[in-house]
Design an enzyme around this catalytic site. Structure first.
Site, PDB file in Angstrom:
ATOM      1  N   ARG A  80       0.971  -1.327  -0.237  1.00  0.00           N
ATOM      2  CA  ARG A  80      -0.067  -0.142  -0.004  1.00  0.00           C
ATOM      3  C   ARG A  80       0.992   1.265  -0.061  1.00  0.00           C
ATOM      4  O   ARG A  80       1.634   1.389   0.820  1.00  0.00           O
ATOM      5  CB  ARG A  80      -0.904  -0.029   1.232  1.00  0.00           C
ATOM      6  CG  ARG A  80      -1.832   1.071   1.238  1.00  0.00           C
ATOM      7  CD  ARG A  80      -2.572   1.234   2.637  1.00  0.00           C
ATOM      8  NE  ARG A  80      -3.127   2.510   2.681  1.00  0.00           N
ATOM      9  CZ  ARG A  80      -3.528   3.294   3.898  1.00  0.00           C
ATOM     10  NH1 ARG A  80      -2.821   3.051   4.715  1.00  0.00           N
ATOM     11  NH2 ARG A  80      -3.913   4.464   3.702  1.00  0.00           N
ATOM     12  N   HIS A 124      -2.880  10.940   1.302  1.00  0.00           N
ATOM     13  CA  HIS A 124      -2.221  10.674   2.760  1.00  0.00           C
ATOM     14  C   HIS A 124      -1.737  11.673   3.079  1.00  0.00           C
ATOM     15  O   HIS A 124      -0.506  12.020   3.480  1.00  0.00           O
ATOM     16  CB  HIS A 124      -1.210   9.386   2.514  1.00  0.00           C
ATOM     17  CG  HIS A 124      -1.140   8.745   3.654  1.00  0.00           C
ATOM     18  ND1 HIS A 124      -1.490   7.395   3.909  1.00  0.00           N
ATOM     19  CD2 HIS A 124      -0.968   9.250   5.222  1.00  0.00           C
ATOM     20  CE1 HIS A 124      -0.925   7.097   5.094  1.00  0.00           C
ATOM     21  NE2 HIS A 124      -0.684   8.063   5.645  1.00  0.00           N
ATOM     22  N   GLU A 170      -7.634   8.405   6.622  1.00  0.00           N
ATOM     23  CA  GLU A 170      -7.707   8.761   7.808  1.00  0.00           C
ATOM     24  C   GLU A 170      -8.508  10.418   7.931  1.00  0.00           C
ATOM     25  O   GLU A 170      -7.630  10.992   8.488  1.00  0.00           O
ATOM     26  CB  GLU A 170      -6.510   8.959   8.655  1.00  0.00           C
ATOM     27  CG  GLU A 170      -6.049   7.314   9.234  1.00  0.00           C
ATOM     28  CD  GLU A 170      -5.084   7.043  10.300  1.00  0.00           C
ATOM     29  OE1 GLU A 170      -4.689   8.190  10.821  1.00  0.00           O
ATOM     30  OE2 GLU A 170      -4.834   6.038  10.816  1.00  0.00           O
ATOM     31  N   ASN A 298      -7.582   1.322   9.941  1.00  0.00           N
ATOM     32  CA  ASN A 298      -6.261   1.541  10.354  1.00  0.00           C
ATOM     33  C   ASN A 298      -6.423   1.189  11.755  1.00  0.00           C
ATOM     34  O   ASN A 298      -7.269   2.165  12.305  1.00  0.00           O
ATOM     35  CB  ASN A 298      -5.733   2.921  10.029  1.00  0.00           C
ATOM     36  CG  ASN A 298      -5.284   3.102   8.503  1.00  0.00           C
ATOM     37  OD1 ASN A 298      -5.147   2.233   7.872  1.00  0.00           O
ATOM     38  ND2 ASN A 298      -4.813   4.337   8.439  1.00  0.00           N
ATOM     39  N   TYR A 300      -4.829   0.859  15.581  1.00  0.00           N
ATOM     40  CA  TYR A 300      -3.566   0.714  16.400  1.00  0.00           C
ATOM     41  C   TYR A 300      -3.997   0.545  17.796  1.00  0.00           C
ATOM     42  O   TYR A 300      -3.318  -0.064  18.501  1.00  0.00           O
ATOM     43  CB  TYR A 300      -3.043   2.170  16.104  1.00  0.00           C
ATOM     44  CG  TYR A 300      -2.329   2.298  15.116  1.00  0.00           C
ATOM     45  CD1 TYR A 300      -0.876   1.954  15.013  1.00  0.00           C
ATOM     46  CD2 TYR A 300      -3.056   2.874  13.897  1.00  0.00           C
ATOM     47  CE1 TYR A 300      -0.224   1.866  13.721  1.00  0.00           C
ATOM     48  CE2 TYR A 300      -2.242   3.001  12.633  1.00  0.00           C
ATOM     49  CZ  TYR A 300      -0.885   2.661  12.367  1.00  0.00           C
ATOM     50  OH  TYR A 300      -0.390   2.711  11.435  1.00  0.00           O
ATOM     51  N   GLU A 357      -3.808  -0.563   7.826  1.00  0.00           N
ATOM     52  CA  GLU A 357      -2.615  -0.364   8.715  1.00  0.00           C
ATOM     53  C   GLU A 357      -2.789  -1.119   9.995  1.00  0.00           C
ATOM     54  O   GLU A 357      -3.948  -0.923  10.469  1.00  0.00           O
ATOM     55  CB  GLU A 357      -2.597   1.191   8.839  1.00  0.00           C
ATOM     56  CG  GLU A 357      -2.037   2.177   7.848  1.00  0.00           C
ATOM     57  CD  GLU A 357      -1.910   3.430   8.295  1.00  0.00           C
ATOM     58  OE1 GLU A 357      -1.522   3.789   9.386  1.00  0.00           O
ATOM     59  OE2 GLU A 357      -1.723   4.480   7.424  1.00  0.00           O
TER      60      GLU A 357
HETATM   61  C1  NOJ Z   1      -1.678   6.452  10.639  1.00  0.00           C
HETATM   62  C2  NOJ Z   1      -1.299   7.093   9.421  1.00  0.00           C
HETATM   63  O1  NOJ Z   1      -1.967   6.789   8.416  1.00  0.00           O
HETATM   64  C3  NOJ Z   1       0.130   7.016   9.372  1.00  0.00           C
HETATM   65  O2  NOJ Z   1       0.466   7.949   8.321  1.00  0.00           O
HETATM   66  C4  NOJ Z   1       0.935   7.038  10.384  1.00  0.00           C
HETATM   67  O3  NOJ Z   1       2.416   7.057  10.412  1.00  0.00           O
HETATM   68  C5  NOJ Z   1       0.779   6.016  11.362  1.00  0.00           C
HETATM   69  N1  NOJ Z   1      -0.810   6.068  11.698  1.00  0.00           N
HETATM   70  C6  NOJ Z   1       1.486   5.815  12.601  1.00  0.00           C
HETATM   71  O4  NOJ Z   1       1.025   6.952  13.632  1.00  0.00           O
END
Ligand code: NOJ
Length: 451
Positions: A80, A124, A170, A298, A300, A357
């Site tokens: 990606r 992005h 995002e 995405n 995390y 992500e």
């Molecule tokens: C989401 C973002 O899309 C990416 O650009 C960023 O580096 C990562 N999170 C980690 O923070």
């Protein structure tokens, strides 16, 4: 006799690495690229750790061939990447920069040469600075109008080889952080109404991109958006907490997911934004809510939610001792990936989910004897993958997983200190060293199971 069950993924599951143009390419002013709002923002003292700029980054602009070779060697079948809008249209609109198109033609060809399928994100965060100056950037719908011809250009130029398109990455981050609290470019601190307007403009741009792919994408073209909803994790997997998490999920993520999937601003949205509703026209939603082929997520971290004492959902703060990555916003909550995917599948009946992500940011030390033993990152990813595996087992339609990121790169306001790569980058020499996590993840991709 004890026998371990292989944590295998479906045969068609897509594995890969993710990265983004502004974070890796460098060559910020080369070959007619125009400045992006991040090139400007990074130069404002105090905005980015150590004053780091995107000028050189990983120099991927010049090293892309070697990078793709390494990526393929590590076993990636999918990559990606994103395209820099100001490299294609230095002023955001007007005439195309042929050198920009040439570069991405070469990158795509290099992917294909190495058997790596490209997944291309059109935006992005690197908005052309000219659009911020001319129109006020995402505050104004003329930015979405400019995005249309940009998306057309990408699909027409690359669509013979690119079949997987991601419109926007995002929305929350570049609107709320860019125009609300000012921690990301362009660093503005606007009213809540204006911030909601930036969301709306971004949704319109997404709609333009979907239209472009449908119009010019040709046979087999697929399109989706990448969103980063806040995953709400039920404190316990009981009916009450699950319902509390679900209600909270709908509300706190209503600015993006409700208009996309319901085709209007719903009660959940109005409840959250109060009097600060974005200006919209009814027909905007025809563009915004066009059917897409997948939803990119995405993931995390997440928020734990329970049924509170008064019966309403209650979001729990993380206690000080809760484990995080070195990126302190990144609380280690692997269930987030399970619940995020499950919520969107249940609430919006999303037919195909791609984790676009997931990864972990640590301040890794340089290699010792050619090795970076990032067990911390390996374990983080492994725990999330186990929860992803569980979601698939429960019937959630997750079809792919992209690890963020291939190599250490420019982590926005954290500059180069915070490393998310599975390949270590020495910024002084641009030497790449695969970490332990790269080798492990390569094996996971090859065997299609968690090891
Ligand atoms: C989401 C973002 O899309 C990416 O650009 C960023 O580096 C990562 N999170 C980690 O923070």
């Amino acid at each position: 006799m004890i026998r371990s069950q292989p944590l295998s993924f479906p045969k068609s599951f897509q594995w890969g690495f993710a990265a983004a143009a502004p974070q890796i390419e460098g060559a910020a002013f080369e070959d007619n690229k125009g400045p992006s709002i991040w090139d400007t923002f990074a130069r404002i003292p105090g905005k980015v750790l150590n004053g780091d700029t995107l000028d050189v980054a990983c120099d991927h602009y010049h090293l892309y061939e070697k990078d793709l070779e390494l990526m393929a060697k590590l076993g990636a079948k999918n990559y990606r990447l994103s395209i820099s809008w100001p490299r294609i249209f230095p002023k955001g609109r007007g005439s195309v920069n042929p050198l920009g198109i040439d570069f991405y033609n070469r990158v795509i060809d290099a992917c294909l040469l190495h058997g790596v399928t490209p997944w291309v994100t059109m935006f992005h965060w690197d908005l052309p600075q000219a659009l911020e100056e001319d129109f006020g950037g995402w505050r104004d719908r003329r930015t979405a109008d400019a995005f249309g011809p940009y998306a057309d250009t990408l699909v027409k130029s690359l669509g013979d080889r690119v079949k997987n398109w991601i419109t926007i990455n995002e929305i929350f981050c570049f609107t709320q952080d860019g125009y609300g609290n000012g921690t990301k470019a362009p660093g503005a601190k606007e009213s809540e109404q204006v911030v909601n307007q930036t969301y709306h403009t971004a949704l319109l741009a997404h709609g333009e991109a979907v239209r472009a792919v449908r119009q010019y994408g040709g046979h087999g073209a697929r399109v989706g958006i990448t969103d980063n909803p806040i995953p709400t994790i039920p404190l316990t997997e009981t009916e009450g907490d699950i319902e509390a998490a679900r209600q909270t999920f709908i509300e706190i993520n209503s600015r993006v997911l409700e208009p996309l999937y319901r085709g209007e601003y719903t009660d959940a949205y109005f409840k959250v934004v109060g009097p600060n509703v974005a200006h919209f026209q009814q027909e905007d939603f025809d563009l915004i809510s066009q059917k897409t082929d997948f939803l990119g997520l995405n993931v995390y971290t997440g928020q734990f939610v329970r049924t509170g004492a008064n019966g309403s959902p209650e979001i729990l703060p993380f206690p000080k001792s809760y484990p995080t990555a070195d990126a302190t916003w990144l609380a280690h909550a692997p269930q987030a990936i399970y619940w995020c995917a499950r919520h969107v599948a249940e609430i919006y009946e999303v037919p195909s989910i791609i984790i676009t992500e997931n990864g972990a940011g640590y301040d890794d030390a340089p290699p010792v004897n050619g090795e970076v033993l990032d067990l911390h990152r390996r374990d983080y990813v492994r725990n999330y993958l186990r929860e992803l595996h569980r979601s698939i087992g429960d019937g959630v339609p997750v079809d792919g997983y992209f690890l963020w990121s291939f190599m250490d790169n420019y982590e926005w306001m954290d500059g180069y200190q915070r490393r998310f790569g599975v390949v270590y980058n020495d910024y002084a020499t641009q030497q790449r060293t695969p970490k332990l996590s790269a080798k492990w993840f390569g094996q996971v991709m090859a065997e299609n199971r968690i090891l």
